[in-house]
Scaffold this active site. Sequence first.
Site: not given
Length: 788
Positions: A158, A195, A294, A374
């Site tokens: 990530d 994130h 998404n 996520s």
Amino acid sequence: MTQRKATRLFLFTIALAALAFQLPVGGAPLAPSEGSAAPRLESHVLVKLATPDAAGPGGRRLEHIFGAWYRLFPLPGEKVGDLLAPTGLAAADDGGAILALEPDFAAYPDAAPPDATSPNAASPNDPLYPRQWHMPQVGLEQAWAATTGAGVVLAVLDTGVSMLGEDSPCDPLVAEYDVFSNSSAPGAAQDQYNHGSHVAGTAAGCADNGVGVVGVAPAAGVMAVQVLNDSGSGSDSAVAEGIVWAADHGARVINMSLGTPCNAPWPNCSAAILNDAIAYAAAADVVIVASAGNSNSQFAGRPGNHPEIIAVSAMRYDGARASYSNYGTAIDLAAPGGQTALDQNNDGFPDGVLQETFNRTTDVWGYYYFQGTSMAAPHVAGAAALLRACVPEADRHAVRAALETFALDMGAPGFDTTYGHGFLRIDDALAGLAAAYGRDPAANCAPTGQPPPCYSVSATADGPGTVTVTVTPPDCDPDGAEPFDLSAYHFGSSLTFSATPDPGYIFSGWSGDLSGTTTPLSRLVTHDLAVVGTFAEAPPPPVEPVVLLSLRADGGGFADEDVVRDDPDAGPALLFDGSAHGLAAEDVDALARLGNGTLLLSTDDAVKNLPGIGAVKVDDSDVVAYDPATGQYSWYFDGSDVGLTTSAEDVDAIALLPDGRLLISTTGNVSVPGVAAADEDVLAFNGTLGSATTSGSWSLYLDGSDLSAGLGDVDGLAFAPGGGLLGVVYLSADATVTLGGQTMVPGDVFSCAPTSLGANTVCPAISPFYAAASNGLAGADVDGVEVE
């Protein structure tokens, strides 16, 4: 890299997790990357070399990634498009030094933009677990009675992971790595974006410490691998490098809450460098989990679409699919992802996934509600860590089989494109896997002393054909007594069933513990399997269609003002001689045919003096009817009466629907009352037809960009009933395009059996229907089409 102050402010707010929207792909990406919807990086290309070359092909600079893969940087004055072109790097490789050449595409976090701003509240004095509605939904507390994940390393690929919060992972990070600096020093993978810290907290954040929130596998070791930079973007090559690092440094589970959007399934949307890295990790027995994306799309993003990866879709509090979540055949499991615009549990807070991270604008640490696939993926990755901690001898196939088999079946019975195999239930999956390996979850997964159960497999044929099972040798003795008889299989064994019909017969489908018509078909053993393959007499070969065509330019012995009838038995023949009927200097640009044989025609330019119409000008936005019995024309549709008034709104393709509506595609962008569309779209006109006065209304019938972002101008159009409730649409394009994973060139006609039309056009099956080049019309460009 600056250190962020661990300022404590207990805010409940939605993180501003930006989703990078897709830009058009420049240049000409090489297959299999044609299905990518993300920007291509213009700084370098990716090459796989037969032997290391310090200087790089042609003296270009190389940067090693892993294995035989390198980033190759253009020389001054060169562009990435030049290197990828057919005349570029591959053409200059006479010695076979380059095994693979492909572009590098951008990758982004799969945290969806927030739906609304959440209310603020002071931090409560007690732990915030009650606000993590998503944890009880997956059966977390019951699983914790057996294990909390100790002994398993979970890699989070990530933006990095920050340990500056009060509720960070319990133990120091394991083998952290930053692919951008190639550093593995402590703090190298410090999150500057927020994130990765949120994702890591959900997967394996600290628990039972009297502070904040919990993670799924709090005792697991967290390996932070930074593959997205401090702005939240990365690339295929960065992700691939991170996968290999994790596999080489002890990760037993990998989570990737990131991806590149796709407009096609795997392998049409894939990258060779990612495929190699995934295969490497799979060979190292790593369970790999990724977010589905998404984009509210039927195609999961990559790398989540890869068959070796568990792709996770996102659900709301009530178990319905979150509005942003991708869906489709690549989905394996569903898990909570949140929908922050809602408060379905009426707790006064948004229904996002709650976890500790920081606001990257203000540096303020707190507990933030995020939404996205996520957030769904780390629930599954944490679950995999718990299962591996409970049953360390179980391989990745067995872990995946348990997660899928014991998932809660929601939506349509069995596998479906929203939930995949079902909604994550960690407790059931752990209990099922433990039982299969002779371990007792109630005793912290200690061995029971009893042999694990064996599962039998039978495969039979119903009809003239053969069913075979390709397996590793049986590894389980059903009675556990001497003499040992390894005739059955342990939980998670991978089997492949194949059905081969005898000559003159076809395979018509599976029954028993398999379903569908795919062969070969793989299945993981989770119980006794009884499989039947059914065979039936082959139907007679289909009758090849008769196709009517008009051509963009003269060719094959025909002129562009003609209509050609291509009968598969007789070959192409002249049906309508335009030069003999007033169209000698024109190009028939669109055609259809009525049931009585009357031809509907539109020309590329305005025309006068047509027999039956006379000196009145027929514009290129009009359609006329030609009666072959009389040789006369009549008005059918006057485009200027209903809003087709500009040069871009010339009629380019037409078709008739059974209900009488006229389908039209134009040469450029079109704006008519109630509808605006592009040249790849198809409009439906419902109104008065068959005279010089036209009136009625418009609607969007087909959105071409939903079929392919590169579709471009629709040049030919036809419709036929059958193929489903919405019939079959036939399309020919003005330029080469990839549809349904196959390349369509001018002169080809593809068929599409839509399941949805309008602004959300879906054609699950797009296939080649007709190729002019294969039917005696080499080099022909189809300008209009009709199917008899």
